[in-house]
Design a protein around this motif. Structure first.
Motif, PDB file in Angstrom:
ATOM      1  N   THR A  85      69.998   4.365  42.191  1.00 29.26           N
ATOM      2  CA  THR A  85      68.626   3.906  41.988  1.00 29.26           C
ATOM      3  C   THR A  85      67.853   3.781  43.299  1.00 29.26           C
ATOM      4  OG1 THR A  85      69.509   1.651  41.887  1.00 29.26           O
ATOM      5  CG2 THR A  85      68.997   2.733  39.788  1.00 29.26           C
ATOM      6  N   LYS A  86      68.512   3.326  44.368  1.00 30.73           N
ATOM      7  CA  LYS A  86      67.789   3.124  45.627  1.00 30.73           C
ATOM      8  C   LYS A  86      67.241   4.433  46.193  1.00 30.73           C
ATOM      9  CE  LYS A  86      68.029   0.813  50.111  1.00 30.73           C
ATOM     10  NZ  LYS A  86      68.806  -0.107  50.965  1.00 30.73           N
ATOM     11  N   ARG A 100      67.149   1.822  30.320  1.00 28.11           N
ATOM     12  CA  ARG A 100      67.669   0.460  30.158  1.00 28.11           C
ATOM     13  C   ARG A 100      67.110  -0.416  31.266  1.00 28.11           C
ATOM     14  NH1 ARG A 100      71.419   3.988  31.958  1.00 28.11           N
ATOM     15  NH2 ARG A 100      72.901   3.372  33.593  1.00 28.11           N
ATOM     16  N   LEU A 101      67.085  -1.720  30.986  1.00 26.68           N
ATOM     17  CA  LEU A 101      66.438  -2.658  31.882  1.00 26.68           C
ATOM     18  C   LEU A 101      67.167  -2.746  33.222  1.00 26.68           C
ATOM     19  CD1 LEU A 101      64.199  -4.688  32.376  1.00 26.68           C
ATOM     20  CD2 LEU A 101      65.634  -6.435  31.277  1.00 26.68           C
ATOM     21  N   LYS A 102      68.483  -2.634  33.227  1.00 31.53           N
ATOM     22  CA  LYS A 102      69.228  -2.695  34.482  1.00 31.53           C
ATOM     23  C   LYS A 102      68.727  -1.635  35.458  1.00 31.53           C
ATOM     24  CE  LYS A 102      73.900  -2.137  36.385  1.00 31.53           C
ATOM     25  NZ  LYS A 102      75.333  -1.863  36.069  1.00 31.53           N
ATOM     26  N   ILE A 103      68.513  -0.431  34.976  1.00 28.42           N
ATOM     27  CA  ILE A 103      68.032   0.651  35.832  1.00 28.42           C
ATOM     28  C   ILE A 103      66.608   0.371  36.292  1.00 28.42           C
ATOM     29  CG2 ILE A 103      67.410   3.096  35.877  1.00 28.42           C
ATOM     30  CD1 ILE A 103      70.421   2.561  36.046  1.00 28.42           C
ATOM     31  N   ALA A 104      65.758  -0.085  35.394  1.00 26.15           N
ATOM     32  CA  ALA A 104      64.380  -0.398  35.763  1.00 26.15           C
ATOM     33  C   ALA A 104      64.344  -1.477  36.841  1.00 26.15           C
ATOM     34  CB  ALA A 104      63.589  -0.841  34.537  1.00 26.15           C
ATOM     35  N   THR A 105      65.162  -2.506  36.684  1.00 27.28           N
ATOM     36  CA  THR A 105      65.181  -3.610  37.638  1.00 27.28           C
ATOM     37  C   THR A 105      65.633  -3.138  39.017  1.00 27.28           C
ATOM     38  OG1 THR A 105      65.630  -5.185  35.857  1.00 27.28           O
ATOM     39  CG2 THR A 105      66.131  -5.896  38.100  1.00 27.28           C
ATOM     40  N   ARG A 106      66.650  -2.315  39.042  1.00 34.25           N
ATOM     41  CA  ARG A 106      67.153  -1.810  40.327  1.00 34.25           C
ATOM     42  C   ARG A 106      66.145  -0.869  40.990  1.00 34.25           C
ATOM     43  NH1 ARG A 106      72.944  -2.414  41.191  1.00 34.25           N
ATOM     44  NH2 ARG A 106      72.856  -0.562  42.512  1.00 34.25           N
ATOM     45  N   ASN A 108      62.925  -1.091  40.649  1.00 39.69           N
ATOM     46  CA  ASN A 108      61.873  -1.986  41.121  1.00 39.69           C
ATOM     47  C   ASN A 108      62.252  -2.636  42.453  1.00 39.69           C
ATOM     48  OD1 ASN A 108      59.366  -3.732  40.532  1.00 39.69           O
ATOM     49  ND2 ASN A 108      60.975  -5.275  40.802  1.00 39.69           N
ATOM     50  N   GLU A 109      63.478  -3.140  42.535  1.00 45.86           N
ATOM     51  CA  GLU A 109      63.933  -3.797  43.770  1.00 45.86           C
ATOM     52  C   GLU A 109      63.960  -2.806  44.942  1.00 45.86           C
ATOM     53  OE1 GLU A 109      67.662  -5.258  42.466  1.00 45.86           O
ATOM     54  OE2 GLU A 109      66.826  -7.039  41.473  1.00 45.86           O
ATOM     55  N   ALA A 110      64.431  -1.595  44.666  1.00 49.42           N
ATOM     56  CA  ALA A 110      64.508  -0.595  45.737  1.00 49.42           C
ATOM     57  C   ALA A 110      63.123  -0.137  46.165  1.00 49.42           C
ATOM     58  CB  ALA A 110      65.346   0.595  45.264  1.00 49.42           C
ATOM     59  N   ARG A 111      62.222  -0.002  45.212  1.00 52.61           N
ATOM     60  CA  ARG A 111      60.852   0.419  45.556  1.00 52.61           C
ATOM     61  C   ARG A 111      60.160  -0.648  46.403  1.00 52.61           C
ATOM     62  NH1 ARG A 111      58.596   5.608  45.177  1.00 52.61           N
ATOM     63  NH2 ARG A 111      56.336   5.435  45.016  1.00 52.61           N
ATOM     64  N   ALA A 112      60.438  -1.906  46.108  1.00 52.97           N
ATOM     65  CA  ALA A 112      59.842  -2.995  46.872  1.00 52.97           C
ATOM     66  C   ALA A 112      60.223  -2.903  48.345  1.00 52.97           C
ATOM     67  CB  ALA A 112      60.277  -4.337  46.294  1.00 52.97           C
ATOM     68  N   GLU A 113      61.430  -2.440  48.625  1.00 56.34           N
ATOM     69  CA  GLU A 113      61.905  -2.349  50.003  1.00 56.34           C
ATOM     70  C   GLU A 113      61.154  -1.290  50.804  1.00 56.34           C
ATOM     71  OE1 GLU A 113      66.084  -1.696  50.026  1.00 56.34           O
ATOM     72  OE2 GLU A 113      66.523  -3.436  48.758  1.00 56.34           O
ATOM     73  N   THR A 114      60.584  -0.310  50.122  1.00 55.76           N
ATOM     74  CA  THR A 114      59.893   0.776  50.818  1.00 55.76           C
ATOM     75  C   THR A 114      58.462   0.413  51.188  1.00 55.76           C
ATOM     76  OG1 THR A 114      58.949   1.830  48.856  1.00 55.76           O
ATOM     77  CG2 THR A 114      61.234   2.396  49.426  1.00 55.76           C
ATOM     78  N   LEU A 119      56.258   2.798  41.690  1.00 62.74           N
ATOM     79  CA  LEU A 119      56.897   4.016  41.209  1.00 62.74           C
ATOM     80  C   LEU A 119      56.459   4.284  39.776  1.00 62.74           C
ATOM     81  CD1 LEU A 119      59.131   6.220  41.616  1.00 62.74           C
ATOM     82  CD2 LEU A 119      60.767   4.525  40.753  1.00 62.74           C
ATOM     83  N   ASN A 120      55.945   5.475  39.516  1.00 63.37           N
ATOM     84  CA  ASN A 120      55.562   5.851  38.156  1.00 63.37           C
ATOM     85  C   ASN A 120      56.813   6.111  37.333  1.00 63.37           C
ATOM     86  OD1 ASN A 120      52.597   6.070  38.528  1.00 63.37           O
ATOM     87  ND2 ASN A 120      53.168   7.710  39.942  1.00 63.37           N
ATOM     88  N   ILE A 121      56.918   5.476  36.164  1.00 63.17           N
ATOM     89  CA  ILE A 121      58.089   5.698  35.331  1.00 63.17           C
ATOM     90  C   ILE A 121      57.696   5.978  33.888  1.00 63.17           C
ATOM     91  CG2 ILE A 121      59.496   4.173  36.788  1.00 63.17           C
ATOM     92  CD1 ILE A 121      59.522   2.281  34.240  1.00 63.17           C
ATOM     93  N   CYS A 122      58.575   6.720  33.227  1.00 62.50           N
ATOM     94  CA  CYS A 122      58.535   6.883  31.774  1.00 62.50           C
ATOM     95  C   CYS A 122      59.840   6.344  31.203  1.00 62.50           C
ATOM     96  CB  CYS A 122      58.373   8.348  31.388  1.00 62.50           C
ATOM     97  SG  CYS A 122      56.788   9.082  31.821  1.00 62.50           S
ATOM     98  N   LEU A 123      59.771   5.743  30.048  1.00 64.48           N
ATOM     99  CA  LEU A 123      60.962   5.306  29.349  1.00 64.48           C
ATOM    100  C   LEU A 123      61.462   6.455  28.481  1.00 64.48           C
ATOM    101  CD1 LEU A 123      59.844   1.728  28.231  1.00 64.48           C
ATOM    102  CD2 LEU A 123      61.043   2.420  30.327  1.00 64.48           C
TER     103      LEU A 123
END
Length: 229
Positions: A85-86, A100-106, A108-114, A119-123
């Protein structure tokens, strides 16, 4: 046939279907470049293509480095492992395959670091309920969308699907219509989210997808030729 000619043919096919679509939406072409060398992506760029979809992380990063002189938009469209994910969040503009939410959360956390833009996402929705295929079920979609919409470094743009393969045009349209309806239901539930994207349709069913509201179609073989193994 050159890549430029192939792109012209695919764009004509898209334009014809878009004119016939009752939704009259703008349809973008996502060139699926997995397993194809950077040189072919450069050829496609020179023919006017700027958005490319990749499934394999390290292969994509290598190509991005080779093509960093070009203003390309990179989409990750493959299955996502938690430990990837990072780099996905750091190297891509779009991710189409969040299921799944686990992937979305990770992500999000990795994007915050940049310190980059969201990040544009589709489910990804498993519209045909195939046991072997990734994707959230329609029954679970609202909960995932609600949770994902609260992640500040993700921009929830819409839905993606890969239906079970069929040559039945009516069945193709029925599957895509279900995703269209699901997106519009989410738009009512989450009015503050962009939710303007339906990533659906590939070489064999893009006409049906566009007739049912697709805004991105993902085409590889018709542009670049058969994939290498």
């Amino acid at each position: 046939m050159t890549i430029a000619n192939n792109l012209r043919s695919v764009r004509q096919q898209i334009a014809k279907a878009a004119v016939a679509s009752p939704h009259q939406q703008q349809v973008k072409l996502l060139a699926v470049s997995k397993t194809k060398p950077a040189e072919l992506i450069r050829d496609a760029y020179e023919a006017g293509q700027t958005e490319f979809g990749e499934n394999y992380l390290q292969e994509a990063i290598d190509k991005q480095q080779s093509l960093q002189d070009l203003p390309l938009i990179w989409h990750f469209i493959g299955p996502i492992q938690s430990n990837k994910t990072k780099p996905i969040a750091q190297h891509f503009d779009w991710v189409h395959s969040v299921d799944r939410l686990k992937i979305a959360t990770r992500l999000n956390e990795a994007r915050a670091e940049t310190a980059a833009s969201p990040l544009n996402i589709c489910l990804q929705v498993n519209i045909s309920s195939e046991a072997s295929k990734s994707g959230v079920s329609l029954n679970e979609l609202a909960d995932l969308a609600n949770a994902t919409s609260r992640l500040p470094y993700l921009s929830l743009r819409g839905l993606m699907t890969i239906p079970a393969p069929t040559n039945d045009h009516a069945e193709q349209r029925a599957n895509f219509a279900r995703l269209f309806n699901a997106l519009h239901k989410l738009q009512r539930q989450l009015p503050t989210q962009p939710l303007d994207t339906l990533s659906m349709g590939m070489s064999n069913d893009l006409e049906a997808a566009i007739l049912e509201g697709a805004t991105y179609v993902r085409v590889g073989t018709a542009i670049f030729g058969a994939r290498s193994q």
